[in-house]
Design a protein around this motif. Sequence first.
Motif, PDB file in Angstrom:
ATOM      1  N   LEU A 140       0.895  -1.067   0.090  1.00 40.52           N
ATOM      2  CA  LEU A 140       0.076  -0.041  -0.001  1.00 40.52           C
ATOM      3  C   LEU A 140       0.755   1.287  -0.034  1.00 40.52           C
ATOM      4  CD1 LEU A 140      -2.982  -0.556   2.523  1.00 40.52           C
ATOM      5  CD2 LEU A 140      -3.144  -0.385   0.107  1.00 40.52           C
ATOM      6  N   PHE A 141       1.987   1.263   0.489  1.00 38.29           N
ATOM      7  CA  PHE A 141       2.840   2.577   0.829  1.00 38.29           C
ATOM      8  C   PHE A 141       3.763   2.715  -0.554  1.00 38.29           C
ATOM      9  CE2 PHE A 141       3.023   0.981   5.396  1.00 38.29           C
ATOM     10  CZ  PHE A 141       2.327   2.241   6.001  1.00 38.29           C
ATOM     11  N   LEU A 142       3.883   1.655  -1.099  1.00 40.39           N
ATOM     12  CA  LEU A 142       4.909   1.666  -2.570  1.00 40.39           C
ATOM     13  C   LEU A 142       4.166   2.188  -3.794  1.00 40.39           C
ATOM     14  CD1 LEU A 142       7.758   0.606  -2.466  1.00 40.39           C
ATOM     15  CD2 LEU A 142       6.918  -1.281  -3.402  1.00 40.39           C
ATOM     16  N   ARG A 143       5.047   3.189  -4.205  1.00 39.86           N
ATOM     17  CA  ARG A 143       4.253   3.758  -5.588  1.00 39.86           C
ATOM     18  C   ARG A 143       5.544   3.282  -6.599  1.00 39.86           C
ATOM     19  NH1 ARG A 143       0.343   7.743  -4.578  1.00 39.86           N
ATOM     20  NH2 ARG A 143      -0.755   6.399  -2.818  1.00 39.86           N
TER      21      ARG A 143
ATOM     22  N   ASN B 221      -2.945   4.009  -6.153  1.00 40.07           N
ATOM     23  CA  ASN B 221      -2.552   2.910  -6.119  1.00 40.07           C
ATOM     24  C   ASN B 221      -3.393   1.701  -6.050  1.00 40.07           C
ATOM     25  OD1 ASN B 221      -2.306   3.477  -3.548  1.00 40.07           O
ATOM     26  ND2 ASN B 221      -0.514   2.162  -3.114  1.00 40.07           N
TER      27      ASN B 221
ATOM     28  N   TYR C 207      -5.892  -1.768   7.803  1.00 43.63           N
ATOM     29  CA  TYR C 207      -6.158  -0.751   7.131  1.00 43.63           C
ATOM     30  C   TYR C 207      -6.372   0.729   7.895  1.00 43.63           C
ATOM     31  CZ  TYR C 207      -6.999   1.083   2.227  1.00 43.63           C
ATOM     32  OH  TYR C 207      -6.817   1.774   1.468  1.00 43.63           O
TER      33      TYR C 207
ATOM     34  N   THR D 103      -3.946   3.955   8.011  1.00 46.01           N
ATOM     35  CA  THR D 103      -4.143   5.344   7.791  1.00 46.01           C
ATOM     36  C   THR D 103      -4.687   5.983   8.726  1.00 46.01           C
ATOM     37  OG1 THR D 103      -6.277   4.440   7.029  1.00 46.01           O
ATOM     38  CG2 THR D 103      -4.806   4.605   5.322  1.00 46.01           C
TER      39      THR D 103
ATOM     40  N   GLU E 107     -15.601   2.311  -1.756  1.00 45.56           N
ATOM     41  CA  GLU E 107     -15.677   4.009  -1.796  1.00 45.56           C
ATOM     42  C   GLU E 107     -16.665   4.691  -1.641  1.00 45.56           C
ATOM     43  OE1 GLU E 107     -12.469   4.250  -0.993  1.00 45.56           O
ATOM     44  OE2 GLU E 107     -11.136   3.006  -2.437  1.00 45.56           O
TER      45      GLU E 107
ATOM     46  N   GLY F  66       7.398   5.950   1.736  1.00 44.63           N
ATOM     47  CA  GLY F  66       6.264   5.337   1.329  1.00 44.63           C
ATOM     48  C   GLY F  66       5.126   6.664   1.305  1.00 44.63           C
ATOM     49  N   ARG F  67       4.343   6.338   0.335  1.00 45.06           N
ATOM     50  CA  ARG F  67       3.170   7.296  -0.004  1.00 45.06           C
ATOM     51  C   ARG F  67       1.773   6.841   0.813  1.00 45.06           C
ATOM     52  NH1 ARG F  67       4.954  12.200  -2.351  1.00 45.06           N
ATOM     53  NH2 ARG F  67       6.687  11.608  -3.044  1.00 45.06           N
ATOM     54  N   SER F  68       0.924   7.534   0.759  1.00 48.19           N
ATOM     55  CA  SER F  68      -0.449   7.202   1.351  1.00 48.19           C
ATOM     56  C   SER F  68      -1.067   6.120   0.967  1.00 48.19           C
ATOM     57  CB  SER F  68      -1.162   8.525   1.292  1.00 48.19           C
ATOM     58  OG  SER F  68      -1.505   9.071  -0.064  1.00 48.19           O
ATOM     59  N   ALA F  69      -1.522   5.440   1.879  1.00 47.04           N
ATOM     60  CA  ALA F  69      -2.325   4.262   1.589  1.00 47.04           C
ATOM     61  C   ALA F  69      -3.902   4.532   1.235  1.00 47.04           C
ATOM     62  CB  ALA F  69      -2.410   3.119   2.663  1.00 47.04           C
ATOM     63  N   GLY F  70      -4.125   4.247   0.071  1.00 53.25           N
ATOM     64  CA  GLY F  70      -5.769   4.427  -0.304  1.00 53.25           C
ATOM     65  C   GLY F  70      -6.021   5.941  -0.894  1.00 53.25           C
TER      66      GLY F  70
ATOM     67  N   GLN G  44      -1.058  10.973   3.130  1.00 53.09           N
ATOM     68  CA  GLN G  44       0.378  10.919   4.263  1.00 53.09           C
ATOM     69  C   GLN G  44       1.396  10.415   3.449  1.00 53.09           C
ATOM     70  OE1 GLN G  44      -1.764   8.018   6.689  1.00 53.09           O
ATOM     71  NE2 GLN G  44      -2.950   9.497   7.724  1.00 53.09           N
TER      72      GLN G  44
ATOM     73  N   THR H 232       5.235   8.439   4.432  1.00 54.10           N
ATOM     74  CA  THR H 232       5.932   7.747   5.348  1.00 54.10           C
ATOM     75  C   THR H 232       7.409   8.002   5.271  1.00 54.10           C
ATOM     76  OG1 THR H 232       4.337   5.777   5.516  1.00 54.10           O
ATOM     77  CG2 THR H 232       6.402   5.376   6.394  1.00 54.10           C
TER      78      THR H 232
ATOM     79  N   ARG I 171       5.016   8.799  10.422  1.00 56.34           N
ATOM     80  CA  ARG I 171       4.083   8.977   9.212  1.00 56.34           C
ATOM     81  C   ARG I 171       3.615  10.532   9.489  1.00 56.34           C
ATOM     82  NH1 ARG I 171      -1.316   5.862  10.255  1.00 56.34           N
ATOM     83  NH2 ARG I 171      -0.078   3.887  10.357  1.00 56.34           N
TER      84      ARG I 171
END
Lengths: 188, 249
Positions: free
Chosen positions: A33-36, A46, A77, A81, A126, B98-102, B107, B109, B143
Amino acid sequence: MLEINFRQMPLRWLRILNIAIVFGSVGLCSMLLFLRLPGMELIGTNPNWLLIWVVVWSIKRNVWQGAIAGTSLGLIYDALTNPQPSHVLSLVLVGILTASLRKQRYAQEDFITVALIVFVMVIVTETIMALQFSILFANSLENIRQHYQHRILASAIISSIWAPVVHYPLNSWWENLRKIEKLKTRLK
Amino acid sequence: MHRWWDKYGWQTTLTILALFVAWLLKQTQATAIAETYYFLVSPFQSQRQLQLENKLTNARILQLEQRLNELEQQNKQFQELLGYAAQQELSITAPIIGRSAGIWWNQITLGKGRNDGVEKGFIVSGIGGVIGRIIQVTPHTSRVLLISDPNSRVGAVVTRTRHPGFIQGQNSQAVVMRFFTQVADVRVGDTITTSSLSYLYPAGLPIGKVKSVNVDKGPAPEAEIELNVPLALLEWVVIKPFTPKVEVK
């Protein structure tokens, strides 16, 4: 070759291995989830890896198992967040819906069906999140709709494209495990 | 009972275990996941880190740094003249891992945590201005809630006219500033900084520039602010210590 090795393993070990795979794959999905990475991003969104996992898990399981997976991953989750609004509600619904979908004859568990289910489920979750947001922060629904319409669609598309990456290995592992379990219980 | 256990025992145990682990992660705000992620990406990070540091020390920055040094020296002398006791500030440079989740959160990291002296409430800025504040710390990661997050509200002020208001994130490079007063003297191009009324941010940090003003919006006018820092391209940030004036959740 690998399958034969697994068949020789005692059932207890296989089950422990299964737990490790289940927990490991959830851990991996949460970290993804953190990875782009390039190709993993569509207008800043993502794939919703945890949702994909819940769908893959629930597709051949009963409603209760789907709901419990939804609760657990929803909690994770939230931890990743913000806890407000909670993801638990939407992911539980995903688990329940996916599990009950199986009884009808639409889903034949190929890539395209899984991708399609993920697509629909992302839109469902969503939408629920948007509703939760509008209730919690008294934002007008119109405001939220404007901001998130295209992002929800992007999220649905990118999630369904990446769904087979989670589905294929997990599904084939569980398929094999079921076969072996059946074989062993028959031998008993 | 024994038969029931034979049939459902395994499943029940696993269910309870799964729920317990999930609950534990929730309680610890997923510290374990963040830490594992840090150790998995850190080998790749170190390589990028060197390249980035090279990029960061390009000529323009060197020039600006020298000017800043000069000004700081002058400032120090003035402060000494005034008898002003300046506190020594440390700043921590951290990579974004890290980038935001969702899609609902904005946010990031960072690859520095409690072990490097980062604490909750510290202010994070990029080259060009403030970008957010630390909301959670683990031993090696932290974060950041970006100011572009819709949940983030920052007290802000128009530098030219001192009109106060607050800015709210919109999940993009532009944020919205809402004013407290009915008639606000704001023009396109005005610079916006954090205000002294802000509880979570120190006063006077640059945020962005006014892109457009909507006077018709009720009850008070609204302005669209373009952030100084390109959030999407950011790879490196600076963390500055700050103690919020209110208890942070």
